[in-house]
Enzyme design. Structure first.
Site, PDB file in Angstrom:
ATOM      1  N   SER A   1      -2.785  -7.639   3.335  1.00 59.09           N
ATOM      2  CA  SER A   1      -3.050  -7.438   4.771  1.00 59.09           C
ATOM      3  C   SER A   1      -3.469  -8.754   5.412  1.00 59.09           C
ATOM      4  O   SER A   1      -3.100  -9.044   6.549  1.00 59.09           O
ATOM      5  CB  SER A   1      -4.167  -6.403   4.956  1.00 59.09           C
ATOM      6  OG  SER A   1      -3.789  -5.167   4.422  1.00 59.09           O
TER       7      SER A   1
ATOM      8  N   HIS B   1       0.843  -1.208   0.000  1.00 53.96           N
ATOM      9  CA  HIS B   1       0.000   0.000   0.000  1.00 53.96           C
ATOM     10  C   HIS B   1       0.878   1.258   0.000  1.00 53.96           C
ATOM     11  O   HIS B   1       0.607   2.211  -0.724  1.00 53.96           O
ATOM     12  CB  HIS B   1      -0.871   0.064   1.258  1.00 53.96           C
ATOM     13  CG  HIS B   1      -1.881  -1.028   1.409  1.00 53.96           C
ATOM     14  ND1 HIS B   1      -1.987  -1.782   2.546  1.00 53.96           N
ATOM     15  CD2 HIS B   1      -2.854  -1.463   0.567  1.00 53.96           C
ATOM     16  CE1 HIS B   1      -2.982  -2.652   2.409  1.00 53.96           C
ATOM     17  NE2 HIS B   1      -3.523  -2.477   1.216  1.00 53.96           N
TER      18      HIS B   1
ATOM     19  N   ARG C   1      -1.776  -6.114  -7.933  1.00 53.75           N
ATOM     20  CA  ARG C   1      -0.604  -6.944  -7.636  1.00 53.75           C
ATOM     21  C   ARG C   1      -0.380  -7.985  -8.726  1.00 53.75           C
ATOM     22  O   ARG C   1       0.728  -8.231  -9.149  1.00 53.75           O
ATOM     23  CB  ARG C   1      -0.790  -7.666  -6.297  1.00 53.75           C
ATOM     24  CG  ARG C   1      -0.651  -6.780  -5.101  1.00 53.75           C
ATOM     25  CD  ARG C   1      -1.161  -7.453  -3.876  1.00 53.75           C
ATOM     26  NE  ARG C   1      -2.574  -7.788  -4.040  1.00 53.75           N
ATOM     27  CZ  ARG C   1      -3.360  -8.202  -3.082  1.00 53.75           C
ATOM     28  NH1 ARG C   1      -2.882  -8.381  -1.883  1.00 53.75           N
ATOM     29  NH2 ARG C   1      -4.625  -8.457  -3.308  1.00 53.75           N
TER      30      ARG C   1
ATOM     31  N   LYS D   1     -17.655  -5.882   8.443  1.00 50.67           N
ATOM     32  CA  LYS D   1     -16.403  -6.621   8.635  1.00 50.67           C
ATOM     33  C   LYS D   1     -15.901  -6.403  10.054  1.00 50.67           C
ATOM     34  O   LYS D   1     -16.145  -5.363  10.653  1.00 50.67           O
ATOM     35  CB  LYS D   1     -15.345  -6.111   7.649  1.00 50.67           C
ATOM     36  CG  LYS D   1     -15.366  -6.797   6.306  1.00 50.67           C
ATOM     37  CD  LYS D   1     -14.090  -6.478   5.558  1.00 50.67           C
ATOM     38  CE  LYS D   1     -14.124  -6.941   4.122  1.00 50.67           C
ATOM     39  NZ  LYS D   1     -12.980  -6.420   3.364  1.00 50.67           N
TER      40      LYS D   1
END
Ligand code: PNS
Length: 173
Positions: A129, A17, A90, A41
């Site tokens: 993450s 990030h 990515r 979440k």
């Protein structure tokens, strides 16, 4: 003035990030890194903690601001009068998900919000993450994934202490 938003969960922010933030901040006059406050979440770090972490991790970048938002990204972007969202890519596996979100946002916003992608630097292309949290939860080494102060905070959440005296070995409390 060219401004953009980099939205995400950032739970926690990784070097991947931060690489995107640094590069986007060099292209735009102002970059707002905005953390989604997703009530559905259960994040490892509270919204307040994630704001503080991101502020500290980007303290050397004067044109980067940290904020948070709830609801739709297009509504938040409109409220800030911003028309570009930044996302990192990515690998090809990210592409389908990101393409769908970008296209949805473009249609929903009536072409008012576009998405610009930065391809993550190769050395961070494996990072996420989720994997940082999983590795840390088993006492694995996350020193190449997140800044040191973030690693300390992640280990802390899992009740794990780092034994820096013996070359960073991890021990359970
Ligand atoms: O870091 P993440 O979890 O991959 O970020 C996802 C994020 C926050 C960019 C995305 O979930 C989002 O923008 N959510 C806000 C709700 C929204 O606008 N949804 C419509 C797009 S499908």
């Amino acid at each position: 003035m060219k401004r953009a938003i980099y939205p995400g969960s950032f739970d926690p922010v990784t070097y991947g990030h931060l690489d995107v933030i640094r590069r986007a901040a060099s292209v735009f006059d102002e970059l707002i890194v905005s953390i989604l406050n997703n009530k559905e979440k259960k994040p490892l770090f509270s919204l307040e903690e994630r704001v503080k972490i991101l502020e500290r991790a980007t303290a050397d970048l004067p044109n980067v601001k940290v904020d948070s938002f709830s609801g739709l990204l297009i509504d938040y972007a409109a409220s800030q009068d911003i028309h570009v969202a930044i996302r990192g890519l990515r690998a090809i596996t990210d592409f389908e998900y990101e393409l769908q979100i970008a296209q949805t946002n473009r249609v929903l916003s009536k072409e008012d919000l576009d998405t610009m992608f930065f391809t993550t630097s190769l050395e961070y292309s494996y990072l996420s993450s989720s994997s940082v949290k999983e590795i840390a939860s088993f006492g694995g080494d996350i020193s190449k994934c997140v800044p040191d102060f973030v690693a300390d905070m992640v280990y802390d959440k899992f009740g794990i202490v780092r034994d820096t005296a013996s070359s960073g070995r991890i021990t359970n409390e």
